[in-house]
Each structure stands twice: as C-alpha cells, then as structure tokens.
Design a protein around this motif. Structure first.
Motif, mmCIF file in Angstrom:
data_model
loop_
_atom_site.group_PDB
_atom_site.id
_atom_site.type_symbol
_atom_site.label_atom_id
_atom_site.label_comp_id
_atom_site.label_asym_id
_atom_site.label_seq_id
_atom_site.Cartn_x
_atom_site.Cartn_y
_atom_site.Cartn_z
ATOM 1 N N GLY A 128 0.780 -1.232 0.000
ATOM 2 C CA GLY A 128 0.000 0.000 0.000
ATOM 3 C C GLY A 128 0.803 1.268 0.000
ATOM 4 O O GLY A 128 0.324 2.312 -0.433
ATOM 5 N N ASN A 129 2.042 1.231 0.492
ATOM 6 C CA ASN A 129 2.891 2.418 0.505
ATOM 7 C C ASN A 129 3.420 2.658 -0.910
ATOM 8 O O ASN A 129 4.193 1.868 -1.447
ATOM 9 C CB ASN A 129 4.049 2.215 1.479
ATOM 10 N N THR A 130 3.002 3.759 -1.508
ATOM 11 C CA THR A 130 3.435 4.071 -2.880
ATOM 12 C C THR A 130 4.368 5.273 -2.932
ATOM 13 O O THR A 130 4.672 5.784 -4.009
ATOM 14 C CB THR A 130 2.210 4.361 -3.761
ATOM 15 N N THR A 131 4.840 5.739 -1.753
ATOM 16 C CA THR A 131 5.673 6.948 -1.729
ATOM 17 C C THR A 131 7.134 6.650 -2.011
ATOM 18 O O THR A 131 7.909 7.562 -2.297
ATOM 19 C CB THR A 131 5.574 7.631 -0.360
ATOM 20 N N GLY A 132 7.549 5.396 -1.884
ATOM 21 C CA GLY A 132 8.961 5.072 -2.043
ATOM 22 C C GLY A 132 9.781 5.354 -0.807
ATOM 23 O O GLY A 132 11.008 5.212 -0.830
ATOM 24 N N ASN A 159 9.330 14.827 -3.067
ATOM 25 C CA ASN A 159 9.117 13.889 -1.971
ATOM 26 C C ASN A 159 8.419 14.576 -0.799
ATOM 27 O O ASN A 159 7.467 14.033 -0.223
ATOM 28 C CB ASN A 159 10.456 13.301 -1.509
ATOM 29 N N TYR A 160 8.861 15.803 -0.466
ATOM 30 C CA TYR A 160 8.245 16.510 0.657
ATOM 31 C C TYR A 160 6.804 16.910 0.359
ATOM 32 O O TYR A 160 6.006 17.128 1.279
ATOM 33 C CB TYR A 160 9.077 17.741 1.020
ATOM 34 N N HIS A 167 0.955 5.354 4.287
ATOM 35 C CA HIS A 167 0.163 4.173 3.947
ATOM 36 C C HIS A 167 -0.893 4.493 2.892
ATOM 37 O O HIS A 167 -1.289 5.642 2.687
ATOM 38 C CB HIS A 167 -0.495 3.584 5.193
ATOM 39 N N GLY A 168 -1.362 3.429 2.248
ATOM 40 C CA GLY A 168 -2.466 3.535 1.315
ATOM 41 C C GLY A 168 -3.735 3.018 1.960
ATOM 42 O O GLY A 168 -3.811 2.872 3.185
ATOM 43 N N PRO A 169 -4.761 2.719 1.174
ATOM 44 C CA PRO A 169 -6.016 2.201 1.722
ATOM 45 C C PRO A 169 -5.800 0.896 2.483
ATOM 46 O O PRO A 169 -4.890 0.118 2.167
ATOM 47 C CB PRO A 169 -6.886 1.986 0.471
ATOM 48 N N TYR A 170 -6.632 0.644 3.483
ATOM 49 C CA TYR A 170 -6.501 -0.558 4.318
ATOM 50 C C TYR A 170 -6.812 -1.814 3.516
ATOM 51 O O TYR A 170 -7.773 -1.871 2.753
ATOM 52 C CB TYR A 170 -7.447 -0.473 5.513
ATOM 53 N N THR A 171 -5.963 -2.820 3.693
ATOM 54 C CA THR A 171 -6.159 -4.108 3.042
ATOM 55 C C THR A 171 -5.466 -5.185 3.861
ATOM 56 O O THR A 171 -4.538 -4.891 4.627
ATOM 57 C CB THR A 171 -5.583 -4.103 1.611
ATOM 58 N N GLN A 221 7.631 -0.512 3.512
ATOM 59 C CA GLN A 221 7.652 -0.627 2.065
ATOM 60 C C GLN A 221 8.130 -2.026 1.714
ATOM 61 O O GLN A 221 9.085 -2.518 2.327
ATOM 62 C CB GLN A 221 8.593 0.418 1.457
ATOM 63 N N PRO A 222 7.468 -2.716 0.788
ATOM 64 C CA PRO A 222 7.948 -4.047 0.402
ATOM 65 C C PRO A 222 9.420 -3.994 0.012
ATOM 66 O O PRO A 222 9.844 -3.103 -0.716
ATOM 67 C CB PRO A 222 7.059 -4.413 -0.796
#
Length: 455
Positions: A128-132, A159-160, A167-171, A221-222
């Motif tokens: 879900g984390n897409t920010t890197g 980035n800032y 986090h992204g949406p709950y899953t 983050q994966p």
C-alpha cells in the motif's frame, strides 16, 4: 507447526574405522501477528530537546494509533551427513565429518497496517505504501538536514510534497511472496594424540553454517530479498587444546585456545520500534579457556574455570541513529567489540559433604561467577550508546541438598545472587524515538526449594 526426523546409523566395528551417518529433514510453518501500541501518549518534549530531528515527527505521533503486523514464514531443511573416526594407532586418531544441507525459506504472507487505538483500520503500508519512503510518515522540511537537502537537490521537493502518513487504503492483502533457497557443504577435521592414559592433546578445523531468515521487524515498504532476508552466517573455527588427569585421577585440567572467524554474522539490531536481524560483514573471536577439577578429600571437591576473549567486528556498517532525518547516513563500526562478549569470565565452585549416612548424604555447594565489562550494542560507546553496557560484576550462589544413596530422591534449598547484586542482562538505546534507554535487570536475590523423585 513443526516436524523433524533424523535417521542415523552408528557403527561399532572392531577395527580402526567407525562411522556415524544419517539423513535429516525438518519443516516449520510459523504465523505471527504483533500489535505495536506505543504511541498512545503525548510525545515527551524532552525527546525534541535532546534530538531536534525528532520534532517534525511529533504531530504524527499524537494520533498515530497502532501497527498491526502479520507474517507467515515456511522453512524446510534437508541434510545428509557423516562423521568418520580413524584410530591409526592406539594413541593417534582422526575425526572427519562432512554435511550437505539444503534450506528453503519462504515469506508466504506479509501485511503491515495502521489501526486506530480502538482497533479501527486506518490504512496499510505493506502492501500500500506508494511513496517510495520506508518510513511511517514523510515530514515537512523543517530540520537542518532537510533544508540542506533541498538546497543541494531541489528535486527532493517532490518527496516533501507527499508529507503525511505513507500508507495507502486498508487491506489484508500480502506483499509479494519471497523465496530464498540455500545449499551448503560444511565439515570438520580433527586430530588427537594420547601421550599416555593421563594426557591428550587435540586440534580441529571446522566450518559451520546457520541458515538465513526473513526479518520480523516492522518496515513500511515491500523490500527486495537482499534487505528483507538476513543472509546465512558462516563460521570458520580453529581450536587446539589438551585434557590432563593428575594425582592419580583426583585432579583434572582442561585447556583450549580458539579462533572463530565469522562471515555475515547474524545479530539483533534495534531500529526505531523494531528488532532487525542484521548481518555483520565480518567478525572475529579469539579466546582461551582453562578448567580445573580437584577432588581434595573424600568430602571436598573444587572446580574453577577462566575464559578470556578478544572480539571485534572486522566489517560492519549500520545506520547513524543520531541523524534521524537522514536515513541514508551510515557509520563504520569495524573494530568495535561484539555484543555480550566480556573479555574475562571466571567461576569457582566448592562441594562439601556435610553428613554421610547409610541412607544418604547432605551436601553443600557454594559458587561464584564473574563477568567482565560488556557492551549490549554493536555501536559500543559511539553515537550515544555509551550507557548501553554493563560493568564487571560478581554473583554468589549457594545450595544445600540431601541425596538418597539409591538415587531415588533428593531435596534441596538454594539461593541465587545472595548479595543482591544489581546488574543488567541487556539494554537498548531508545533515545531517538522515545528519549530513554531501556534496561532489562538481571535476576535479583532469589530463594527456592526443590524435591526430585526418580522412578
């Protein structure tokens, strides 16, 4: 859930050759769920005073809630091994061992999510984390490092602009499945020689292996397998020693010197709220031990032992915990001493039979143990870790026991740490996140009684 099976053949031939050979298989399936509820209080301003880089984090802590971490790992091990004994003469012999091992570790499920303090779902980091960014939040550029980073690299502004929880949406979906197969040969070669019935010397060279493992620490983050997996540990061990009986068997003296050379040594390192299994690129332990046993009289037996160690990480790089804002800042810790490795340890023990009867005997034991100064962190006294240590200390213990002559029962009373020495068995530096050091105290003065029956 776990299963293991070891099938072994052991010979007892009349000649110079004997062998132990076998096959081994083991498997385990582990599921873990941890709830981290550690930010349910207003942040302590003293942390911000001591660590200014922590100030931008405070707004995120006030309503952070909890971390819900779930993971499943599956491991299988298969091995074939042998140990052969060659008695070339009555006094000279050799041991040769060889083992082939196949390990397979799988991270089959991983989910790290954020919950409210009432357990309500807020969002998921992995996946879900897409920010890197491998952190629970991205702060506004308020620290000195952030401002310097923007001046030197204006593209960092993108980035800032993502400031907030990462986090992204709950899953309850899983991060991508990871698999790490390993195949290794290990073995040992040892030689021993008996000068007579009372003196034997020996030497050995061996290579050991500990399988790798997926990290159970929290991250956001994966990760590729290179960072999600602690690599296998290897040790090349060299040892020489002797065993001697003296005074018609009433005195025994054993001594040994050894060198352990580790590659990718595994150890636990605390990062933020997580305990991560890390690899040190290289480390060495050089040591010696001496043990003495003496039957002074029919009633009195004495034992003593001393060990000395010289240890160092020959290759180790970890994060600089004093520069929170710069997650890429790492420090070289090569040359530091290993964790929980006192340079000197000493023990003494005395057993005396107070009363001997036709029914049994009453015996008293007194013993003392000394541990030299030791570090509880690979940082040693650097980067704010100077208090994560334990100074040298002695512990004194005693035991009074009645033993039946036929060995059917015994009754004992005992006391440990009789002088109530205050010491710590472990310590963790949590200054960057919480503003304090955590100490795990050693066992205080304790008393007890035991009754044993053998049928």
């Amino acid at each position: 859930m776990s299963f293991s099976q070891d099938l072994r053949f052991t010979s007892n031939f009349d000649g110079m050759f004997n062998i132990i050979a076998g096959v081994y298989y083991g498997s385990e399936d582990l599921y873990m769920q941890n709830i981290y509820d550690i930010f349910d209080q207003i942040p302590d301003v003293r942390v911000g005073i001591a660590e200014p880089d922590a100030i931008p984090i405070f707004p995120y802590l006030i309503d952070f809630g909890m971390i819900d971490q779930r993971l499943e790992t599956k491991k299988t091990t298969a091995a074939i091994y042998t140990q052969m004994r060659f008695d070339f003469t009555a006094n000279f012999g050799m041991d040769f061992g060889l083992r082939y091992t196949e390990d397979d570790s799988t991270l089959s499920y991983l989910n790290i999510s954020r919950l409210g303090n009432d357990g309500s779902p807020r969002g998921s980091y992995v996946p879900g984390n897409t920010t890197g960014t491998d952190n629970a939040w991205i702060t506004l550029p308020l620290t000195t490092f952030d401002l310097q980073n923007l001046l030197s690299n204006p593209t960092a502004l993108t980035n800032y602009l993502q400031a907030g929880y990462t986090h992204g949406p709950y899953t309850l979906d899983s991060a991508p499945r990871l698999d790490a197969p390993e195949q290794e040969f290990t073995g040992k070669l040892g030689l021993d020689y008996r000068f007579n019935d009372d003196l034997m010397v020996y030497g050995s060279v061996s290579r050991g292996y500990r399988a790798g493992s997926y990290n159970g620490g929290v991250y956001y983050q994966p990760r590729p397998i290179e960072t999600a997996y602690a690599s296998p540990e290897f040790i090349d061990a060299y040892e020489v020693g002797f065993k001697a009986d003296m005074a018609e068997g009433s005195v025994r003296l054993n001594g040994a010197a050894f060198l352990y050379d580790y590659t990718n040594q595994q150890f636990i390192n605390v990062v933020g709220i997580s305990n991560f299994l890390e690899n040190a690129g290289g480390s060495q332990i050089l040591g010696a031990e001496l043990e003495l046993w003496a039957r002074v009289t029919e009633r009195l037996t004495l034992q003593a032992a001393v060990g000395v160690l010289e240890t160092e990480y020959t290759e180790l790089s970890l994060a600089n915990t004093q520069t929170i804002a710069d997650q890429e800042d790492r420090v070289d810790l090569s040359g530091n001493e290993l964790i929980s490795a006192p340079k000197l340890n000493v023990s003494f023990s005395a057993d005396y039979d107070l009363l001997i009867t036709e029914y049994g005997y009453l015996s008293v034991n007194a013993n003392a143990n000394f541990q030299d100064d030791q570090w509880f962190s690979a940082y040693n006294d650097q980067f704010g870790y100077e208090n994560i240590r334990q100074e040298a200390y002695w512990l004194y213990n005693g035991r009074l026991s009645w033993y039946s002559n036929d060995g059917s029962y015994s009754v004992s009373v005992w006391g440990k740490n009789l002088l109530d020495e205050e010491y710590d068995s472990y310590a963790i530096n949590l200054q960057a996140g919480f503003g304090f050091d955590y100490y795990l105290p050693g066992q205080p003065r304790t008393y007890g009684a035991e009754v044993q029956f053998k049928f």
